[in-house]
Design an enzyme around this catalytic site. Structure first.
Site, PDB file in Angstrom:
ATOM      1  N   ARG A  28       0.831  -1.207   0.000  1.00  0.00           N
ATOM      2  CA  ARG A  28       0.000   0.000   0.000  1.00  0.00           C
ATOM      3  C   ARG A  28       0.866   1.259   0.000  1.00  0.00           C
ATOM      4  O   ARG A  28       1.880   1.322   0.713  1.00  0.00           O
ATOM      5  CB  ARG A  28      -0.943   0.009   1.217  1.00  0.00           C
ATOM      6  N   HIS A  99       7.486   1.103 -10.937  1.00  0.00           N
ATOM      7  CA  HIS A  99       6.294   0.754 -10.155  1.00  0.00           C
ATOM      8  C   HIS A  99       5.031   1.096 -10.915  1.00  0.00           C
ATOM      9  O   HIS A  99       4.998   2.028 -11.705  1.00  0.00           O
ATOM     10  CB  HIS A  99       6.297   1.456  -8.786  1.00  0.00           C
ATOM     11  N   MET A 100       4.009   0.309 -10.642  1.00  0.00           N
ATOM     12  CA  MET A 100       2.688   0.532 -11.236  1.00  0.00           C
ATOM     13  C   MET A 100       1.752   0.887 -10.094  1.00  0.00           C
ATOM     14  O   MET A 100       1.718   0.198  -9.076  1.00  0.00           O
ATOM     15  CB  MET A 100       2.261  -0.776 -11.916  1.00  0.00           C
TER      16      MET A 100
HETATM   17  P1  5GP Z   1       5.791   8.148  -8.314  1.00  0.00           P
HETATM   18  O1  5GP Z   1       5.437   9.597  -8.179  1.00  0.00           O
HETATM   19  O2  5GP Z   1       7.282   7.923  -8.329  1.00  0.00           O
HETATM   20  O3  5GP Z   1       5.115   7.498  -9.491  1.00  0.00           O
HETATM   21  O4  5GP Z   1       5.183   7.432  -7.051  1.00  0.00           O
HETATM   22  C1  5GP Z   1       5.902   7.104  -5.918  1.00  0.00           C
HETATM   23  C2  5GP Z   1       4.900   6.693  -4.853  1.00  0.00           C
HETATM   24  O5  5GP Z   1       5.594   6.052  -3.817  1.00  0.00           O
HETATM   25  C3  5GP Z   1       4.134   7.872  -4.230  1.00  0.00           C
HETATM   26  O6  5GP Z   1       2.731   7.676  -4.423  1.00  0.00           O
HETATM   27  C4  5GP Z   1       4.525   7.806  -2.745  1.00  0.00           C
HETATM   28  O7  5GP Z   1       3.466   8.130  -1.874  1.00  0.00           O
HETATM   29  C5  5GP Z   1       4.999   6.358  -2.590  1.00  0.00           C
HETATM   30  N1  5GP Z   1       6.018   6.165  -1.573  1.00  0.00           N
HETATM   31  C6  5GP Z   1       7.164   6.887  -1.436  1.00  0.00           C
HETATM   32  N2  5GP Z   1       7.888   6.424  -0.407  1.00  0.00           N
HETATM   33  C7  5GP Z   1       7.183   5.388   0.127  1.00  0.00           C
HETATM   34  C8  5GP Z   1       7.432   4.504   1.227  1.00  0.00           C
HETATM   35  O8  5GP Z   1       8.446   4.574   1.930  1.00  0.00           O
HETATM   36  N3  5GP Z   1       6.493   3.549   1.478  1.00  0.00           N
HETATM   37  C9  5GP Z   1       5.358   3.441   0.725  1.00  0.00           C
HETATM   38  N4  5GP Z   1       4.496   2.490   1.070  1.00  0.00           N
HETATM   39  N5  5GP Z   1       5.103   4.257  -0.325  1.00  0.00           N
HETATM   40  C10 5GP Z   1       5.995   5.209  -0.613  1.00  0.00           C
END
Ligand code: 5GP
Ligand code: ZN
Length: 113
Positions: A28, A99-100
């Protein structure tokens, strides 16, 4: 390797893991944008979609299959959901590990950008 998602995949950083197999982990999002917000990642450190080799491309299909299965489990298949892969600065990618996003549980905005 100080990649945060690698550390989540290896269990060094705790997270709410909802699925795991030998190549994929799903957990999550720490800052959920919807009632269901799950991140599906390869265990292997692949920085982004653009760095996926042709041989690794089928991994995206397996990640989508995991998303579909989790959507069923979360009960959002009927109402619908969204899969998002951000790439690069303008695409909004913050974490440099492929990531997706699986988003659902409310009616999402029609905006894509
Ligand atoms: P991006 O913007 O790179 O597509 O999405 C990265 C996502 O990773 C964001 O929605 C953010 O909330 C999530 N995220 C960042 N650090 C962590 C973490 O330490 N744990 C979790 N569960 N999610 C994270
Ligand atoms: Zn990583």
């Amino acid at each position: 390797m100080d990649c945060i998602f690698c550390q989540i995949a290896s269990g060094k950083i705790p997270s709410d893991i909802v699925y795991q197999d030998k190549e994929i982990v799903a957990f999550r999002d720490i800052n959920p944008k919807a009632p269901v917000h799950i991140l599906i990642i390869p265990k292997k450190h692949i920085p982004s979609l653009d760095q996926l080799s042709p041989a690794e491309l089928p991994l995206m299909g397996r990640m989508a299959a995991v998303a579909r299965k989790l959507a069923k489990q979360e009960g959002i298949t009927e109402t619908g959901y969204r899969l998002v892969v951000n790439y690069g600065e303008w695409g909004g990618q913050v974490v440099a590990h492929l990531h997706m996003h699986l988003l659902g549980g409310r009616k999402l905005s029609g905006r894509l950008g």
